[in-house]
Scaffold this active site. Structure first.
Site, mmCIF file in Angstrom:
data_model
loop_
_atom_site.group_PDB
_atom_site.id
_atom_site.type_symbol
_atom_site.label_atom_id
_atom_site.label_comp_id
_atom_site.label_asym_id
_atom_site.label_seq_id
_atom_site.Cartn_x
_atom_site.Cartn_y
_atom_site.Cartn_z
ATOM 1 N N GLU A 5 -24.899 33.033 -36.354
ATOM 2 C CA GLU A 5 -25.978 34.015 -36.525
ATOM 3 C C GLU A 5 -25.783 34.586 -37.923
ATOM 4 O O GLU A 5 -24.700 35.089 -38.249
ATOM 5 C CB GLU A 5 -25.909 35.097 -35.448
ATOM 6 C CG GLU A 5 -25.894 34.553 -34.006
ATOM 7 C CD GLU A 5 -27.037 33.619 -33.660
ATOM 8 O OE1 GLU A 5 -28.111 33.711 -34.301
ATOM 9 O OE2 GLU A 5 -26.862 32.752 -32.784
ATOM 10 N N CYS A 51 -27.772 43.175 -39.876
ATOM 11 C CA CYS A 51 -28.550 41.964 -40.169
ATOM 12 C C CYS A 51 -30.000 42.178 -39.786
ATOM 13 O O CYS A 51 -30.889 41.525 -40.298
ATOM 14 C CB CYS A 51 -27.964 40.793 -39.407
ATOM 15 S SG CYS A 51 -27.915 41.119 -37.653
HETATM 16 N N1 LIG Z 1 -27.614 37.344 -37.372
HETATM 17 C C1 LIG Z 1 -26.695 38.158 -36.911
HETATM 18 O O1 LIG Z 1 -26.536 38.365 -35.717
HETATM 19 C C2 LIG Z 1 -25.803 38.871 -37.893
HETATM 20 C C3 LIG Z 1 -25.010 39.923 -37.447
HETATM 21 C C4 LIG Z 1 -24.170 40.570 -38.365
HETATM 22 C C5 LIG Z 1 -24.160 40.187 -39.692
HETATM 23 N N2 LIG Z 1 -24.964 39.177 -40.084
HETATM 24 C C6 LIG Z 1 -24.984 38.766 -41.494
HETATM 25 O O2 LIG Z 1 -23.669 38.844 -42.023
HETATM 26 C C7 LIG Z 1 -23.711 39.123 -43.414
HETATM 27 C C8 LIG Z 1 -22.795 40.280 -43.711
HETATM 28 O O3 LIG Z 1 -21.512 40.053 -43.215
HETATM 29 P P1 LIG Z 1 -20.306 39.606 -44.144
HETATM 30 O O4 LIG Z 1 -20.471 40.222 -45.494
HETATM 31 O O5 LIG Z 1 -19.060 39.885 -43.394
HETATM 32 O O6 LIG Z 1 -20.579 38.053 -44.252
HETATM 33 P P2 LIG Z 1 -19.663 36.919 -44.966
HETATM 34 O O7 LIG Z 1 -20.360 35.623 -44.780
HETATM 35 O O8 LIG Z 1 -19.272 37.322 -46.321
HETATM 36 O O9 LIG Z 1 -18.322 36.940 -44.099
HETATM 37 C C9 LIG Z 1 -18.341 36.646 -42.722
HETATM 38 C C10 LIG Z 1 -16.965 36.147 -42.328
HETATM 39 O O10 LIG Z 1 -16.755 34.871 -42.930
HETATM 40 C C11 LIG Z 1 -15.505 34.882 -43.606
HETATM 41 N N3 LIG Z 1 -15.549 33.887 -44.672
HETATM 42 C C12 LIG Z 1 -16.156 33.983 -45.882
HETATM 43 N N4 LIG Z 1 -15.984 32.840 -46.578
HETATM 44 C C13 LIG Z 1 -15.261 32.011 -45.781
HETATM 45 C C14 LIG Z 1 -14.755 30.682 -45.919
HETATM 46 N N5 LIG Z 1 -14.964 29.973 -47.034
HETATM 47 N N6 LIG Z 1 -14.071 30.143 -44.898
HETATM 48 C C15 LIG Z 1 -13.842 30.837 -43.764
HETATM 49 N N7 LIG Z 1 -14.284 32.099 -43.582
HETATM 50 C C16 LIG Z 1 -14.984 32.669 -44.568
HETATM 51 C C17 LIG Z 1 -15.352 36.314 -44.060
HETATM 52 O O11 LIG Z 1 -14.035 36.622 -44.427
HETATM 53 C C18 LIG Z 1 -15.819 37.034 -42.807
HETATM 54 O O12 LIG Z 1 -14.812 37.066 -41.839
HETATM 55 C C19 LIG Z 1 -25.154 39.425 -43.737
HETATM 56 O O13 LIG Z 1 -25.726 38.294 -44.325
HETATM 57 C C20 LIG Z 1 -25.761 39.698 -42.359
HETATM 58 O O14 LIG Z 1 -27.152 39.464 -42.288
HETATM 59 C C21 LIG Z 1 -25.754 38.498 -39.224
HETATM 60 N N1 LIG Z 2 -27.640 43.630 -32.837
HETATM 61 C C1 LIG Z 2 -27.796 44.524 -33.932
HETATM 62 C C2 LIG Z 2 -27.651 43.839 -35.245
HETATM 63 C C3 LIG Z 2 -26.431 43.084 -35.465
HETATM 64 C C4 LIG Z 2 -26.401 42.592 -36.861
HETATM 65 O O1 LIG Z 2 -25.826 43.117 -37.754
HETATM 66 C C5 LIG Z 2 -29.189 45.128 -33.952
HETATM 67 O O2 LIG Z 2 -30.051 44.686 -33.221
HETATM 68 O O3 LIG Z 2 -29.393 46.032 -34.745
#
Ligand SMILES: NC(=O)c1ccc[n+]([C@@H]2O[C@H](COP(=O)([O-])OP(=O)(O)OC[C@H]3O[C@@H](n4cnc5c(N)ncnc54)[C@H](O)[C@@H]3O)[C@@H](O)[C@H]2O)c1
Ligand SMILES: N[C@@H](CCC=O)C(=O)O
Length: 541
Positions: A293, A327
């Site tokens: 996600e 997100c």
């Molecule tokens: N769609 C959803 O449900 C959802 C929910 C929460 C956050 N997000 C998204 O997450 C992002 C923000 O979170 P973030 O800054 O922690 O994201 P990120 O992609 O920078 O990091 C996510 C995880 O991946 C790890 N990571 C990064 N590079 C890696 C690699 N090369 N190998 C292995 N692991 C690696 C990070 O250390 C962290 O644990 C935003 O884009 C947001 O939209 C999405």
């Molecule tokens: N489930 C949360 C979003 C999680 C993502 O960062 C919401 O619906 O706001």
């Protein structure tokens, strides 16, 4: 032992209010005080043993007070990741042989502990480490994680109960085996609940897990691991490795026993993981399940019939709660001129009145700081760019990183709906607004549907039922979570299963049966009670 038991019917955890003078506020304040000076060793947990990663140290600080160090973690090295995988694989036979009820009891107990004695600890850690306001910590670290733990048990039971039909003389059964190998759970900084759900949902289904949280969520992750241990999670079932993930990619993604990846984070990171798996596809025992996600550019589209107060509130809460670092956060809005003219000044005034500060020492604050220096620099660059662009009006917004990574609610109005403020994920408190002539509603609806590569959440604000029906149809593929007359954030487990498509992820709906199904590999078993003893068919004479 062999009984098929009912599991407790889940209900959403009540959100506590933390009003001044309440018992929950006093408990939280005291835990924040204790933990802010704790200076912990934020270790890995491998085979139930806490030990430091072998790589370089990383200070974990309070984002709103960057000089305040909460603890120190270390980058996990290749050897550490190998040890975590070995420990997971060693724990697998006993864990998958344990009856479902015994596994479920651990996670149900964790939910009860979190609802009671652990609530203040996980909330305090989330306030301190991720700079969440009290309200935002409560709906995440307490309520959503408790809901994930309880609802997943009920959904798992439903999966196991789903059995095929049988014909006379035959008994057909479906056995929901865990995956063969280990599941790699990689979790983001922004939700303590997501960080807890990704490893536990796979473990509940009988899998063993290597969990790598984000260093900027490491403080709350540390306590989540302790909570699971207190609930009775056996050593080796979930192994926590620390750091930025380089060694995890290097070792886990090339390991023959990689059975699945449960990821939440940015689109770029997930694409990197997927690409690496693709490059190594011939080296695995099976086809790893890839569940991710990812990012969003979530919209609020208002119709000329929209109620300005509903729209304004949806935007304030949707765009600025938790500093826009959900997100699901509203980051682009499309507003008809007739509605905008009635709300603009008040809306900007409300945004300017939101309190932004040290959420740990001022529990009344609406917003804290953005997560780290990198995020701050990204938001600063976006605001500076907008300030220098002649087609963008900066209605409000500023930044200051002298004590913490503070970015104030920022509203950017642009006449150009193709500008990057409507396309690119900033993941901060920055809202792009496009004001359109009322008569252009249909054209705007068509334009905004596909302008961003994401399709995570979106909201439509209107009173006109024909418009609601038409927009709902036209935007069918533009959001995995679609809201009518509400903000695009705040999905609740069991009520709005969460996830998006297009560049926003595989849409396996966290906190639902559809997600748990990805962590099992079904075996169909047919037993014939009266097997044939002659190979000939009637047509053969
Ligand atoms: N769609 C959803 O449900 C959802 C929910 C929460 C956050 N997000 C998204 O997450 C992002 C923000 O979170 P973030 O800054 O922690 O994201 P990120 O992609 O920078 O990091 C996510 C995880 O991946 C790890 N990571 C990064 N590079 C890696 C690699 N090369 N190998 C292995 N692991 C690696 C990070 O250390 C962290 O644990 C935003 O884009 C947001 O939209 C999405
Ligand atoms: N489930 C949360 C979003 C999680 C993502 O960062 C919401 O619906 O706001």
């Amino acid at each position: 032992m062999d009984a098929i038991s009912n599991v407790p019917a889940p209900a959403n955890e009540r959100v506590l209010g933390y009003a001044p003078g309440s018992a929950e506020r006093a408990a939280l304040e005291s835990r924040i005080k204790e933990l802010s000076g704790a200076s912990l060793d934020l270790t890995m947990t491998i085979g139930g043993e806490q030990r430091p990663g072998g790589g370089k140290p990383i200070d974990v600080v309070q984002p709103h007070n960057k000089a305040a160090v909460l603890g120190r973690t270390r980058e996990a090295g290749a050897q550490d990741v190998r040890a975590a995988i070995d420990s997971a694989l060693a724990a697998a036979p006993a864990w998958r042989a344990l009856p479902f009820d015994e596994r479920a009891a651990i996670f149900l107990k964790a939910a009860d502990l979190l609802s009671g004695p652990w609530r203040a600890t996980l909330n305090a850690a989330t306030v301190l480490g991720q700079s969440k306001s009290v309200q935002q910590a409560e709906i995440d670290a307490a309520c959503e994680l408790i809901d994930f733990l309880r609802f997943n048990v009920a959904y798992a039971r439903q999966i196991y109960a789903d059995q095929p039909i049988s014909s006379p003389g035959v008994w057909n059964r479906m056995e929901y085996r865990p995956l063969e190998g280990f599941v790699l759970a990689i979790t983001p900084f922004n939700f303590t609940a997501i960080a807890g759900n990704l490893p536990t949902s796979a473990a509940l289904m009988g899998n063993v897990v290597v969990w790598k949280p984000s260093p900027t969520q490491q403080f709350a992750a540390h306590f989540t691991m302790r909570l699971l241990e207190e609930a009775g999670l056996p050593p080796g079932v979930i192994n926590l490795v620390t750091g930025y993930g380089e060694a995890v990619s290097e070792v886990a993604l090339t390991h023959p026993d990689l059975a699945g990846i449960h990821f939440t984070g940015s689109t770029a990171t997930f694409q990197h993981l997927w690409r690496t798996v693709g490059e190594n596809i011939a080296s695995y025992r099976g086809y790893p399940r890839l569940v991710g996600e990812t990012g969003g550019k979530d919209f609020v589209l208002a119709h000329p019939s929209a109620d300005p107060a509903v729209l304004s509130t949806a935007l304030i809460r949707g765009a600025f709660e938790y500093q826009g670092q959900k997100c699901s956060a509203a980051s682009r809005a499309y507003v008809p001129r007739s509605v905008w003219d009635r709300m603009r000044d008040d809306f900007v005034a409300v945004a300017e009145s939101l309190t932004v500060g040290d959420v740990a020492s001022d529990l009344s604050a609406f917003m804290g700081a953005v997560i780290d220096e990198r995020a701050f620099a990204k938001h600063k660059a976006a605001i500076d760019r907008a300030r220098s662009a002649s087609h963008i009006d900066v209605l409000t917004g500023s930044y200051d990183d002298s004590t913490g990574y503070f970015v104030k609610p920022t509203i950017l109005e642009s006449a150009d709906p193709t500008d990057e403020i409507f396309v690119k994920e900033y993941f901060g408190p920055i809202l792009g607004v496009h004001v359109y002539d009322d008569a252009d509603f249909d054209a705007v609806l068509t334009q905004m549907e596909g302008i961003s590569p994401y399709a995570l959440t979106g909201a439509f604000i209107a009173q006109d039922r024909y418009a609601i029906a038409a927009a709902s149809e036209k935007l069918r593929f533009a959001a995995g979570n679609f809201y009518v007359n509400d903000k695009p954030t705040g999905a609740v487990v069991g009520q709005q299963p969460f996830g998006g498509a297009r560049a926003s992820g595989t849409n396996d709906k966290a906190g639902s049966m559809y997600n748990l199904v990805r962590w099992v590999s079904a075996r169909a078993v047919k037993e014939s009670f009266t097997p044939p003893t002659d190979h000939r068919y009637p047509h053969m004479g």
